[in-house]
Scaffold this active site. Structure first.
Site, PDB file in Angstrom:
ATOM      1  N   ASP A   1      25.222 -37.975  20.045  1.00 16.10           N
ATOM      2  CA  ASP A   1      24.961 -37.161  21.074  1.00 16.10           C
ATOM      3  C   ASP A   1      25.899 -37.542  22.235  1.00 16.10           C
ATOM      4  OD1 ASP A   1      23.488 -34.813  22.238  1.00 16.10           O
ATOM      5  OD2 ASP A   1      22.912 -36.627  23.426  1.00 16.10           O
TER       6      ASP A   1
ATOM      7  N   GLU B   1      26.507 -32.271  12.520  1.00 22.41           N
ATOM      8  CA  GLU B   1      28.123 -31.872  12.301  1.00 22.41           C
ATOM      9  C   GLU B   1      28.312 -31.159  11.050  1.00 22.41           C
ATOM     10  OE1 GLU B   1      30.180 -32.594  14.627  1.00 22.41           O
ATOM     11  OE2 GLU B   1      29.181 -34.056  15.802  1.00 22.41           O
TER      12      GLU B   1
ATOM     13  N   GLU C   1      18.071 -31.974  18.484  1.00 23.94           N
ATOM     14  CA  GLU C   1      18.013 -32.330  19.836  1.00 23.94           C
ATOM     15  C   GLU C   1      16.601 -32.152  20.292  1.00 23.94           C
ATOM     16  OE1 GLU C   1      21.400 -30.340  20.948  1.00 23.94           O
ATOM     17  OE2 GLU C   1      22.630 -32.330  21.069  1.00 23.94           O
TER      18      GLU C   1
HETATM   19  P1  AHM Z   1      26.490 -33.009  21.468  1.00 24.42           P
HETATM   20  O1  AHM Z   1      27.656 -34.114  22.218  1.00 24.42           O
HETATM   21  O2  AHM Z   1      25.942 -33.580  20.368  1.00 24.42           O
HETATM   22  O3  AHM Z   1      27.250 -31.744  21.079  1.00 24.42           O
HETATM   23  O4  AHM Z   1      25.465 -32.627  22.447  1.00 24.42           O
HETATM   24  C1  AHM Z   1      25.519 -31.519  23.468  1.00 24.42           C
HETATM   25  C2  AHM Z   1      25.767 -32.365  24.803  1.00 24.42           C
HETATM   26  C3  AHM Z   1      24.333 -32.985  25.377  1.00 24.42           C
HETATM   27  O5  AHM Z   1      24.299 -34.339  25.197  1.00 24.42           O
HETATM   28  C4  AHM Z   1      24.440 -32.845  26.929  1.00 24.42           C
HETATM   29  O6  AHM Z   1      23.184 -32.944  27.431  1.00 24.42           O
HETATM   30  C5  AHM Z   1      25.082 -31.517  26.841  1.00 24.42           C
HETATM   31  O7  AHM Z   1      25.671 -31.344  25.812  1.00 24.42           O
HETATM   32  C6  AHM Z   1      25.859 -31.530  28.008  1.00 24.42           C
HETATM   33  O8  AHM Z   1      26.476 -30.059  28.179  1.00 24.42           O
HETATM   34  P2  AHM Z   1      27.221 -29.544  29.501  1.00 24.42           P
HETATM   35  O9  AHM Z   1      28.518 -30.262  29.406  1.00 24.42           O
HETATM   36  O10 AHM Z   1      27.232 -28.182  29.142  1.00 24.42           O
HETATM   37  O11 AHM Z   1      26.206 -30.094  30.691  1.00 24.42           O
HETATM   38 MG    MG Z   2      23.914 -33.600  20.640  1.00 23.34          MG
END
Ligand code: AHM
Ligand code: MG
Length: 340
Positions: A124, A100, A285
């Protein structure tokens, strides 16, 4: 670690597991144990807020954007600050980095600076918060490369194979603390009645091949032809190779990877025409989850290279991810290389 005793299974708390792990390392100072202990406190504090989220109107969007352009929700901020506050004073860390925050996070001058580096994704899958779907925290620990004093970007930008520990917290129907120091992957479930994490998943091993794939297939038209052929192949009927695979996609990476580790199969976030390197971040990640999955007997690749061998070039770098059962990841790599 053997949990069986003549009187039945040992009562193995996370605290005890960490301390017994430390005893196996000659010359251990206790700093690493203290780091994990402080993280487990942060885990409980975040879980308390997560369980109250719908009640106290903590949800809702702030007008701040994180470095990747996503709107930050308040619970993300809470998790971010709680981890920092739980970890800044222990004398174990020299620097931190959070998904963040644009830059590395320094330890305040008035606290001692230690040997370790903590990198974390505070919450996440936060897009799932409003729907009461599983979310989590991902963390990664390195030993510093600089000698002493304040940590630097050099301490943070290390390849994933240099991790000394990685883990995640899972806020689902129960709360789990899963961690790995290079000697197996162990999962602990919070017993809320005593506030302790109890060993519930000892030495997790991922099946060599699975029958579930996990990907945001809404992006299909944006993928390159090799990626498209691979996903199509997974859906074809062929009893000899156990196809078609089932499809599962929670949309919380940490939850999708946790399921993949327990049941087998593959999770993919491919590059596409919009995000050539996918969406997920190497440092926050991909690396920690790759370290965990490899230690459980699986594999993690960006499609052609082992994730843990990638030399990072920036804090918020994105890298495509294919992670899960070893044979499934190998098949994906073969398709992506155009060999099949
Ligand atoms: P974030 O929530 O920390 O920003 O992480 C990214 C998230 C992951 O948890 C997940 O697998 C992905 O974004 C899902 O993305 P999308 O909506 O494009 O499938
Ligand atoms: Mg994430």
């Amino acid at each position: 670690m053997n949990t069986e005793t003549p009187g039945g299974p040992k009562f193995m708390t996370l605290e005890r597991h960490i301390i017994e792990g430390e005893r196996e390392h000659e010359g251990a100072t206790g700093s690493f144990s203290s780091l994990l202990h402080n993280l487990s406190l942060a885990a409980k504090l975040i879980w308390r807020e997560v369980t109250k989220a719908g009640l106290v109107n903590i949800l809702g969007k702030t007008d701040r954007m994180n470095i990747s352009g996503d709107v930050i929700k308040k619970l993300d901020e809470f998790a971010d600050q709680t981890i920092y506050k739980a970890m800044d004073h222990g004398g174990d860390l020299c620097v931190m980095a959070s998904e963040e925050n644009e830059d590395i996070l320094q330890i305040p001058d008035d606290y001692p600076h230690g040997r370790y580096v903590l990198i974390y994704d505070p919450l996440d899958g936060s897009g799932n918060i409003d729907a009461n779907v599983t979310i989590g925290t991902i963390f990664s620990v390195y030993a510093r490369v600089t000698e002493s004093g304040m940590g630097t970007i050099e301490d943070v930008l290390q390849p994933g194979h240099r991790q000394v520990a990685a883990g995640y917290l899972l806020f689902g129907s129960s709360m789990m603390f899963v961690y790995c120091t290079g000697h197996g992957v162990h999962g602990f479930t919070l017993d809320p009645s005593v506030g302790e994490f109890i060993l519930s998943h000892e030495n997790i091993r991922i099946p060599k091949r699975g029958s579930i794939y996990s990907v945001n297939e809404g992006n299909f038209d944006r993928w390159n032809p090799n990626t498209q052929r691979y996903i199509r192949w997974l859906k074809e009927e062929d009893q000899a190779t156990g196809r078609p695979y089932s499809q599962r996609y929670i949309g919380s990476l940490v939850a999708d990877v946790h399921r993949t580790m327990l049941y087998g199969g593959i999770y993919c976030y491919p590059g596409d025409t919009r995000n050539p390197n996918g969406k997920l971040r190497l440092m926050y990640e991909n690396n920690p989850l790759a370290f965990i999955i490899e230690n459980a007997g699986g594999a993690a690749s960006d499609g052609r290279r082992r994730i843990l061998d990638i030399k990072p070039t920036s804090l918020h770098q994105r890298v495509s991810l294919y992670i899960g059962s070893r044979e499934d990841v190998r098949t994906a790599e073969e398709f992506l290389a155009g060999m099949r």
